[in-house]
Design an enzyme around this catalytic site. Structure first.
Site, PDB file in Angstrom:
ATOM      1  N   ASP A   1      -2.644   7.550   2.620  1.00 31.81           N
ATOM      2  CA  ASP A   1      -2.260   6.280   3.253  1.00 31.81           C
ATOM      3  C   ASP A   1      -0.757   6.329   3.540  1.00 31.81           C
ATOM      4  O   ASP A   1       0.042   6.641   2.654  1.00 31.81           O
ATOM      5  CB  ASP A   1      -2.596   5.126   2.306  1.00 31.81           C
ATOM      6  CG  ASP A   1      -2.381   3.757   2.947  1.00 31.81           C
ATOM      7  OD1 ASP A   1      -3.349   2.989   3.047  1.00 31.81           O
ATOM      8  OD2 ASP A   1      -1.233   3.454   3.338  1.00 31.81           O
ATOM      9  N   ASP A  41      -3.678   4.234   9.644  1.00 33.54           N
ATOM     10  CA  ASP A  41      -2.769   4.884   8.691  1.00 33.54           C
ATOM     11  C   ASP A  41      -3.417   5.433   7.430  1.00 33.54           C
ATOM     12  O   ASP A  41      -2.713   5.867   6.535  1.00 33.54           O
ATOM     13  CB  ASP A  41      -1.591   3.954   8.356  1.00 33.54           C
ATOM     14  CG  ASP A  41      -1.829   3.094   7.137  1.00 33.54           C
ATOM     15  OD1 ASP A  41      -2.951   2.581   6.972  1.00 33.54           O
ATOM     16  OD2 ASP A  41      -0.884   2.926   6.348  1.00 33.54           O
ATOM     17  N   GLU A  42      -4.743   5.436   7.346  1.00 30.11           N
ATOM     18  CA  GLU A  42      -5.345   5.974   6.123  1.00 30.11           C
ATOM     19  C   GLU A  42      -6.646   6.713   6.410  1.00 30.11           C
ATOM     20  O   GLU A  42      -7.325   6.429   7.390  1.00 30.11           O
ATOM     21  CB  GLU A  42      -5.589   4.870   5.088  1.00 30.11           C
ATOM     22  CG  GLU A  42      -6.473   3.766   5.560  1.00 30.11           C
ATOM     23  CD  GLU A  42      -6.755   2.726   4.481  1.00 30.11           C
ATOM     24  OE1 GLU A  42      -7.028   3.102   3.338  1.00 30.11           O
ATOM     25  OE2 GLU A  42      -6.721   1.541   4.823  1.00 30.11           O
TER      26      GLU A  42
HETATM   27  P1  TTP Z   1      -1.273  -0.860   4.966  1.00 33.19           P
HETATM   28  O1  TTP Z   1      -1.567   0.581   4.681  1.00 33.19           O
HETATM   29  O2  TTP Z   1      -2.068  -1.898   4.259  1.00 33.19           O
HETATM   30  O3  TTP Z   1       0.252  -1.180   4.655  1.00 33.19           O
HETATM   31  P2  TTP Z   1       1.534  -0.326   4.930  1.00 33.19           P
HETATM   32  O4  TTP Z   1       1.214   1.044   5.422  1.00 33.19           O
HETATM   33  O5  TTP Z   1       2.437  -1.139   5.804  1.00 33.19           O
HETATM   34  O6  TTP Z   1       2.225  -0.263   3.511  1.00 33.19           O
HETATM   35  P3  TTP Z   1       1.764   0.563   2.224  1.00 33.19           P
HETATM   36  O7  TTP Z   1       2.900   1.489   1.940  1.00 33.19           O
HETATM   37  O8  TTP Z   1       1.571  -0.463   1.163  1.00 33.19           O
HETATM   38  O9  TTP Z   1       0.496   1.286   2.585  1.00 33.19           O
HETATM   39  O10 TTP Z   1      -1.420  -1.155   6.508  1.00 33.19           O
HETATM   40  C1  TTP Z   1      -1.081  -0.210   7.511  1.00 33.19           C
HETATM   41  C2  TTP Z   1      -0.521  -0.897   8.727  1.00 33.19           C
HETATM   42  O11 TTP Z   1      -1.443  -1.885   9.200  1.00 33.19           O
HETATM   43  C3  TTP Z   1       0.768  -1.651   8.466  1.00 33.19           C
HETATM   44  O12 TTP Z   1       1.916  -0.834   8.575  1.00 33.19           O
HETATM   45  C4  TTP Z   1       0.725  -2.733   9.518  1.00 33.19           C
HETATM   46  C5  TTP Z   1      -0.730  -3.012   9.710  1.00 33.19           C
HETATM   47  N1  TTP Z   1      -1.067  -4.263   8.988  1.00 33.19           N
HETATM   48  C6  TTP Z   1      -1.006  -5.469   9.673  1.00 33.19           C
HETATM   49  O13 TTP Z   1      -0.743  -5.509  10.868  1.00 33.19           O
HETATM   50  N2  TTP Z   1      -1.277  -6.626   8.988  1.00 33.19           N
HETATM   51  C7  TTP Z   1      -1.588  -6.646   7.646  1.00 33.19           C
HETATM   52  O14 TTP Z   1      -1.813  -7.718   7.064  1.00 33.19           O
HETATM   53  C8  TTP Z   1      -1.639  -5.388   6.948  1.00 33.19           C
HETATM   54  C9  TTP Z   1      -1.949  -5.356   5.477  1.00 33.19           C
HETATM   55  C10 TTP Z   1      -1.366  -4.238   7.654  1.00 33.19           C
HETATM   56 MG    MG Z   2      -0.233   2.164   4.449  1.00 37.91          MG
END
Ligand code: TTP
Ligand code: MG
Length: 391
Positions: A47, A141-142
């Site tokens: 991720d 992203d994952e």
């Molecule tokens: P996530 O993987 O949940 O968050 P992240 O990558 O920003 O942070 P982390 O290091 O905790 O993994 O989500 C991936 C992307 O999805 C994030 O960069 C933006 C988008 N997203 C939104 O647009 N709205 C949201 O509420 C969430 C949780 C994510």
């Molecule tokens: Mg993320």
């Protein structure tokens, strides 16, 4: 964790394995992971760290140490991502922008550029594909990766491939990721979230149940808010409470889902890693012999179409994350309406139930000659219809 004389270890900088010691004997790095099962585990989850914000920081290196928030500035916007510098002050995803800026007034706000993030995502997937053909993206992203010996494309332990992947994403894409390595999807995803950012976390078979015990039941896959409150009301608030119950008891209380609870509470999860399918959407439509104005007959047609869509989804082993409803008016004007589902689905009732309110909004006396329903944003069936019993 302390490293004894014979702990299987891996340097996250030079990606070389070694047998013991705190620092890498080759390059001296202190970024080392050691775990008794390190070179035996093969299911991984990756991720990206603060994904959108990391991409923006990559493109504007002068912002590296500044708090960056990605989201639409102004009154009604929400935060899509806060970088890790900004998170220290409190901003989080989904927080109203005004609130985030109260907490972190000096943040640099950047509007999202989804097309750019999709490009970065494709670049990352190309790197995943070099490690294994069996990877399952969950979002931009994952992804899960199957790095077992019969599947992986390079004949090295999964841990080494994963360390190389993290390094390649840093050097070639310019952002950091966190990875989890374990025995199944549930534990791998739990692990990847544990030491963000730039984490490399292993959850071994031997310690899984013990590590799960103190966690809330909502940690389990398929336990949403509604199910969690029902479990708590029944006396199960932590995973330990579930571990203490017999499988028969959980099945008597919760049916088929009881068995899943029993297994997951022990850290077992048999879901397969399913690569993306090429199809982009599944839909069915029907043209009426005579134009139709009323909600009831339109909804009836919708139900039939939803059943056909569901049958096709099952056959193709895909699930849809976004519902699409289509209407054509008597004068051939086409309307399409979308609705993002809370989880991907393969079920006719879920499709029909999501489409009805969209239909209700359009049945205002106009005559329609065609109705269609379908799903897009296809996802693997393993993510479909999570068993949120009471949800
Ligand atoms: P996530 O993987 O949940 O968050 P992240 O990558 O920003 O942070 P982390 O290091 O905790 O993994 O989500 C991936 C992307 O999805 C994030 O960069 C933006 C988008 N997203 C939104 O647009 N709205 C949201 O509420 C969430 C949780 C994510
Ligand atoms: Mg993320």
């Amino acid at each position: 964790m302390g490293y004894d004389q014979t702990m299987p270890s891996l340097c996250l900088d030079c990606c070389k394995p070694f047998k013991s010691g705190a620092d890498c004997p080759r390059c001296g790095s202190a970024r080392v992971v050691g775990h008794p099962e390190l070179f035996d585990l093969t299911v991984a989850h990756m991720d990206c760290d603060a994904f959108y914000a990391s991409v923006e920081k990559r493109d504007r290196p002068e912002l590296a140490d500044r708090p960056v928030i990605v989201g639409h500035p102004g009154g009604r916007g929400v935060v899509t991502t806060a970088c890790y510098v900004a998170r220290k002050f409190g901003p989080r995803s989904a927080m109203p922008m005004f609130k985030a800026l109260e907490l972190c007034p000096h943040a640099v706000v950047i509007p999202p550029d989804i097309a750019k993030y999709a490009q970065v995502s494709a670049q990352i997937r190309a790197l995943l594909a070099k490690a294994t053909p069996i990877f399952e993206p969950l979002s931009l992203d994952e992804a899960y990766l199957d790095l077992s010996p019969g599947v992986r494309l390079v004949d090295k332990p999964a841990a080494i491939l994963l360390a190389r992947l993290a390094r390649a994403v840093e050097t070639r894409v310019g952002i950091t990721i966190s990875v989890g390595l374990s025995a199944n999807k549930f534990l791998a995803k739990l692990a990847s979230d544990r030491n963000k950012p730039r984490g490399f976390t292993v959850i071994g078979r031997a310690e899984a149940a013990g590590q799960l015990a103190p966690l809330p039941v909502s940690t389990l896959f398929g336990v949403g808010r509604a199910t969690a409150s029902r479990l708590e009301a029944a006396g199960f608030s932590t995973i330990a409470d579930l571990q203490d119950a017999s499988e028969a008891d959980l099945i008597a209380r919760f049916g088929r889902f009881g068995r899943a609870l029993h297994q997951m509470a022990r850290g077992e999860d048999s879901r397969a890693i399913t690569p993306d399918r090429p199809a982009k959407s599944v839909s069915r439509e029907t043209t009426f012999a005579r134009d139709v104005r009323d909600f009831a007959p339109l909804a009836q047609a919708l139900d039939l179409l939803a059943a056909k869509v569901a049958a096709r989804l099952l056959r193709d082993e895909v699930a849809g994350s976004t519902l699409v409803m289509k209407l054509k008016t008597a004068d051939f004007k086409v309307l399409t309406r979308n609705h993002k589902l809370p989880a991907p689905t393969q079920r006719a009732e879920v499709i029909a139930a999501a489409a009805r309110p969209l239909l209700a909004r359009e049945t205002d006396g106009r005559a329609f000659r065609l109705i269609g329903v379908g799903v897009t944003d296809l996802a693997p069936p393993s993510e479909a219809d999570p068993p949120d019993l009471f949800g």
